[in-house]
Design an enzyme around this catalytic site. Structure first.
Site, mmCIF file in Angstrom:
data_model
loop_
_atom_site.group_PDB
_atom_site.id
_atom_site.type_symbol
_atom_site.label_atom_id
_atom_site.label_comp_id
_atom_site.label_asym_id
_atom_site.label_seq_id
_atom_site.Cartn_x
_atom_site.Cartn_y
_atom_site.Cartn_z
ATOM 1 N N GLU A 53 40.522 40.388 63.811
ATOM 2 C CA GLU A 53 40.591 39.036 64.392
ATOM 3 C C GLU A 53 40.963 38.008 63.323
ATOM 4 O OE1 GLU A 53 39.964 38.062 67.591
ATOM 5 O OE2 GLU A 53 39.128 39.896 68.434
ATOM 6 N N ASP A 61 30.482 40.419 68.683
ATOM 7 C CA ASP A 61 31.155 41.136 69.775
ATOM 8 C C ASP A 61 31.427 42.585 69.390
ATOM 9 O OD1 ASP A 61 31.106 38.562 70.619
ATOM 10 O OD2 ASP A 61 33.270 38.264 70.609
HETATM 11 C C1 GLA Z 1 33.237 34.654 70.238
HETATM 12 C C2 GLA Z 1 33.233 35.282 68.842
HETATM 13 C C3 GLA Z 1 31.826 35.679 68.424
HETATM 14 C C4 GLA Z 1 30.843 34.538 68.624
HETATM 15 C C5 GLA Z 1 30.989 33.920 70.001
HETATM 16 C C6 GLA Z 1 30.146 32.689 70.181
HETATM 17 O O1 GLA Z 1 32.895 35.613 71.195
HETATM 18 O O2 GLA Z 1 34.064 36.403 68.797
HETATM 19 O O3 GLA Z 1 31.840 36.128 67.089
HETATM 20 O O4 GLA Z 1 30.965 33.576 67.609
HETATM 21 O O5 GLA Z 1 32.331 33.566 70.289
HETATM 22 O O6 GLA Z 1 28.799 33.007 70.082
#
Ligand code: GLA
Length: 382
Positions: free
Chosen positions: A158, A170
């Protein structure tokens, strides 16, 4: 899509020799939003929606990939200059590159994949894709990379190939998910604990606004910069503060005049949210879902008014939930569109869903999509 269906499409594209098949899920997050890049706590769980991929090495130094749901193909080499054009292929390429950067040898492969994580809904379809390939290549090439590092491979994908400076939540949830359990993760120490989650008398419902606002990734990166700036400024006075997770509201107040107002309110949200995750874990241990729900509303308020990652449609759904007496409701994930997560008493579920659909449609012309959540296992070979 089932294993058999994916294999069938694979053989139509790439011939009959049998591929391996892997799958990884998307995630929900009960509470702890935008805390994972602040060294703080998150509380996600893997879900029963994810990505599935069939993969076979092809004896070349190229990857040939087919995205079933998009009916699109891509072909790319494994060197840094071979970054593919297609947005989805960048995830596959990034995972390969991040493995190579860590000393792993990746061979060319043929692959097809499909997914049922709604895109842009805040359920991490991209992490599901990264985890599928990181897990699969590690297994097929016998690279011996542990699951924490596999999560970091997805996260670095990412950062370096997609341009979102995300945290680790995630990818972690997608790899470490366990059926029926949420996971409290300390993103500073990477210590984690499973919490069985089966709230008797309640359901979790996701209501998807089906809106995705542009510039979400640059706004996300900007939030992160604000947090890092606030933490650095606090650290000048309190060297023990590495992340906002280590700071208190009093420390933040001390530097109020040294940082822009925007950074102040962002940091205030993060410090408060950190405490809320811990409060929710305590409440869950007591079976106190009223407190869990109250904290969810507080998170929504913070994400809407301080962190400013909500939007009109999400605020609207949150209001409908509150007016309907729903126990807890808040925007889930990065924000700027996507879903609310709702903790709803069984007896209110049907009327709430019908009410939310009707009111949302009357205002915005389309119904929100509704997803029931089943908390499921993480990445696996099928
Ligand atoms: C996205 C990002 C995560 C996190 C969320 C908010 O999903 O990928 O790493 O920061 O936003 O909690």
């Amino acid at each position: 899509m089932t294993k058999e269906e994916v294999i069938k499409i694979f053989s139509e594209k790439f011939g009959n020799e049998a591929p391996e098949v892997y799958a990884s899920p998307g995630r929900i997050n009960l509470i702890g939003e935008h805390t994972d890049y602040n060294g703080s706590f998150v509380f996600p769980g893997a879900i029963d929606k994810g990505m599935i991929a069939a993969i076979r090495f092809n004896g070349t130094d190229k990857v040939r990939a087919y995205a079933i749901d998009l009916n699109e193909s891509a072909e790319f080499g494994l060197n840094e200059e071979n970054l593919p054009e297609e947005g989805w292929a960048k995830y596959l390429f990034g995972v390969c590159r991040e493995i190579i950067k860590r000393g792993g040898t990746v061979k060319g492969f043929d692959t097809v994949f499909s997914g049922d994580v709604p895109l842009g809904a805040g359920m991490s379809s991209s992490a599901a894709l990264e985890s599928t390939y990181a897990f699969a290549l590690n297994d097929m090439l016998d690279l011996g990379i542990d699951k924490f590092e596999l999560a970091r491979i997805g996260q670095s994908t990412e950062h370096n190939y997609v341009g979102v400076k995300c945290g680790i939540m995630d990818q972690f949830a997608s790899l470490f998910g366990k059926k029926g359990n949420l996971i409290r993760l300390d993103t500073k120490s990477m210590e984690y604990a499973y919490f069985p989650f089966n709230p008797e008398g309640y359901k979790l419902a996701l209501l998807d606004t089906v809106v995705k606002h542009e510039l979400a990734s640059s706004a996300y990166n900007k939030r992160r910069e604000s947090c890092e700036h606030a933490a650095k400024t606090i650290a000048k006075h309190h060297p023990e503060v590495e992340f906002l997770r280590d700071a208190t509201i009093e420390m933040l107040d001390e530097v109020k005049n040294e940082i822009p107002e925007e950074d102040y309110i962002r940091a205030k949200y993060v410090i408060e949210e950190t405490q809320r995750v811990l409060d929710v874990c305590d409440a869950l241990e007591e079976g106190d879902y009223e407190t869990v729900g109250r904290k969810m509303y507080e998170t929504h308020h913070g994400m809407s008014k301080l962190y400013e990652v909500s939007c009109e449609e999400l605020d609207f759904l949150n209001d409908v939930a509150r007016e309907h007496g729903v126990t807890g409701s808040r925007v889930m994930g990065g924000g700027f569109g996507g879903c609310t997560i709702n903790l709803v008493k069984d007896e209110l579920y049907d009327s709430f869903i019908n009410d939310a659909k009707a009111q949302f449609k009357a205002k915005y012309g389309h119904e929100p999509k509704v997803y029931d959540v089943v908390i499921s296992d993480g990445a696996r070979k099928l």
